[in-house]
Design a protein around this motif. Sequence first.
Motif, PDB file in Angstrom:
ATOM      1  N   UNK A  19       0.852  -1.173   0.000  1.00  0.00           N
ATOM      2  CA  UNK A  19       0.000   0.000   0.000  1.00  0.00           C
ATOM      3  C   UNK A  19       0.894   1.231   0.000  1.00  0.00           C
ATOM      4  N   UNK A  20       0.727   2.089  -0.979  1.00  0.00           N
ATOM      5  CA  UNK A  20       1.560   3.286  -1.057  1.00  0.00           C
ATOM      6  C   UNK A  20       0.905   4.482  -0.376  1.00  0.00           C
ATOM      7  N   UNK A  21      -0.307   4.289   0.147  1.00  0.00           N
ATOM      8  CA  UNK A  21      -1.027   5.367   0.806  1.00  0.00           C
ATOM      9  C   UNK A  21      -0.587   5.544   2.251  1.00  0.00           C
ATOM     10  N   UNK A  22      -1.159   6.521   2.917  1.00  0.00           N
ATOM     11  CA  UNK A  22      -0.794   6.796   4.306  1.00  0.00           C
ATOM     12  C   UNK A  22      -1.375   5.770   5.271  1.00  0.00           C
ATOM     13  N   UNK A  23      -0.843   5.792   6.477  1.00  0.00           N
ATOM     14  CA  UNK A  23      -1.356   4.950   7.550  1.00  0.00           C
ATOM     15  C   UNK A  23      -2.081   5.843   8.539  1.00  0.00           C
ATOM     16  N   UNK A  24      -3.192   5.335   9.071  1.00  0.00           N
ATOM     17  CA  UNK A  24      -3.940   6.133  10.046  1.00  0.00           C
ATOM     18  C   UNK A  24      -3.311   5.965  11.427  1.00  0.00           C
ATOM     19  N   UNK A  25      -3.860   6.634  12.395  1.00  0.00           N
ATOM     20  CA  UNK A  25      -3.308   6.599  13.745  1.00  0.00           C
ATOM     21  C   UNK A  25      -3.545   5.256  14.443  1.00  0.00           C
ATOM     22  N   UNK A  26      -4.404   4.396  13.846  1.00  0.00           N
ATOM     23  CA  UNK A  26      -4.599   3.041  14.379  1.00  0.00           C
ATOM     24  C   UNK A  26      -3.436   2.131  13.991  1.00  0.00           C
ATOM     25  N   UNK A  27      -2.625   2.586  13.029  1.00  0.00           N
ATOM     26  CA  UNK A  27      -1.514   1.783  12.547  1.00  0.00           C
ATOM     27  C   UNK A  27      -1.860   0.987  11.298  1.00  0.00           C
ATOM     28  N   UNK A  28      -3.095   1.070  10.833  1.00  0.00           N
ATOM     29  CA  UNK A  28      -3.527   0.358   9.632  1.00  0.00           C
ATOM     30  C   UNK A  28      -3.398   1.266   8.416  1.00  0.00           C
ATOM     31  N   UNK A  29      -3.344   0.640   7.252  1.00  0.00           N
ATOM     32  CA  UNK A  29      -3.327   1.416   6.008  1.00  0.00           C
ATOM     33  C   UNK A  29      -4.670   2.120   5.865  1.00  0.00           C
ATOM     34  N   UNK A  30      -4.626   3.404   5.571  1.00  0.00           N
ATOM     35  CA  UNK A  30      -5.865   4.165   5.388  1.00  0.00           C
ATOM     36  C   UNK A  30      -6.554   3.705   4.105  1.00  0.00           C
ATOM     37  N   UNK A  31      -7.876   3.753   4.118  1.00  0.00           N
ATOM     38  CA  UNK A  31      -8.683   3.294   2.989  1.00  0.00           C
ATOM     39  C   UNK A  31      -9.032   4.476   2.084  1.00  0.00           C
ATOM     40  N   UNK A  32      -8.934   4.280   0.773  1.00  0.00           N
ATOM     41  CA  UNK A  32      -9.292   5.322  -0.180  1.00  0.00           C
ATOM     42  C   UNK A  32     -10.797   5.239  -0.426  1.00  0.00           C
ATOM     43  N   UNK A  33     -11.507   6.335  -0.141  1.00  0.00           N
ATOM     44  CA  UNK A  33     -12.967   6.375  -0.197  1.00  0.00           C
ATOM     45  C   UNK A  33     -13.391   7.532  -1.099  1.00  0.00           C
ATOM     46  N   UNK A  34     -14.583   7.416  -1.690  1.00  0.00           N
ATOM     47  CA  UNK A  34     -15.119   8.499  -2.519  1.00  0.00           C
ATOM     48  C   UNK A  34     -16.208   9.224  -1.746  1.00  0.00           C
ATOM     49  N   UNK A  35     -16.118  10.534  -1.708  1.00  0.00           N
ATOM     50  CA  UNK A  35     -17.123  11.356  -1.050  1.00  0.00           C
ATOM     51  C   UNK A  35     -18.280  11.608  -2.014  1.00  0.00           C
ATOM     52  N   UNK A  36     -19.518  11.464  -1.520  1.00  0.00           N
ATOM     53  CA  UNK A  36     -20.694  11.797  -2.328  1.00  0.00           C
ATOM     54  C   UNK A  36     -21.502  12.900  -1.659  1.00  0.00           C
ATOM     55  N   UNK A  37     -20.834  13.706  -0.850  1.00  0.00           N
ATOM     56  CA  UNK A  37     -21.507  14.832  -0.211  1.00  0.00           C
ATOM     57  C   UNK A  37     -21.768  15.928  -1.255  1.00  0.00           C
ATOM     58  N   UNK A  38     -22.673  16.842  -0.935  1.00  0.00           N
ATOM     59  CA  UNK A  38     -22.966  17.933  -1.875  1.00  0.00           C
ATOM     60  C   UNK A  38     -21.798  18.904  -1.992  1.00  0.00           C
ATOM     61  N   UNK A  39     -20.956  18.985  -0.977  1.00  0.00           N
ATOM     62  CA  UNK A  39     -19.813  19.898  -1.013  1.00  0.00           C
ATOM     63  C   UNK A  39     -18.629  19.340  -1.805  1.00  0.00           C
TER      64      UNK A  39
END
Length: 110
Positions: A3-23
């Motif tokens: 995984x080339x992405x960042x790690x969260x503070x839990x120590x796991x690889x962060x998940x890439x998610x898509x936002x569907x908010x109006x903003x």
Amino acid sequence: MENSGPFCRCGDAAELVISWSTDSPGRRFYGCKNYKKDKKTGCKYFAWFDPPTHEHLKPVILGLLKKKNQLEGHLQESKKQRNWRRIFFLILGLIFIKAIVFGTPDEIPK
């Protein structure tokens, strides 16, 4: 595959998610994958992956999302109707088979 992405503070690889908010419709971000499971134990890590969505694209993306949701609703309704038709013809077929196998009485007793 690493995984080339960042790690969260839990120590796991962060998940890439898509936002569907109006903003921020269609904008991707990294988030803590544990947050989805349990909002109390997740570390709430958040970092944008994409640059901000241009203002003139937001209504287009939201309009397409609305259309997609409408089409999915129509598809669900179509599946329900198809299932009811199948049940109807199954029952009709069973009645027909019963009439052939057992026949109909020649005389109805009075």
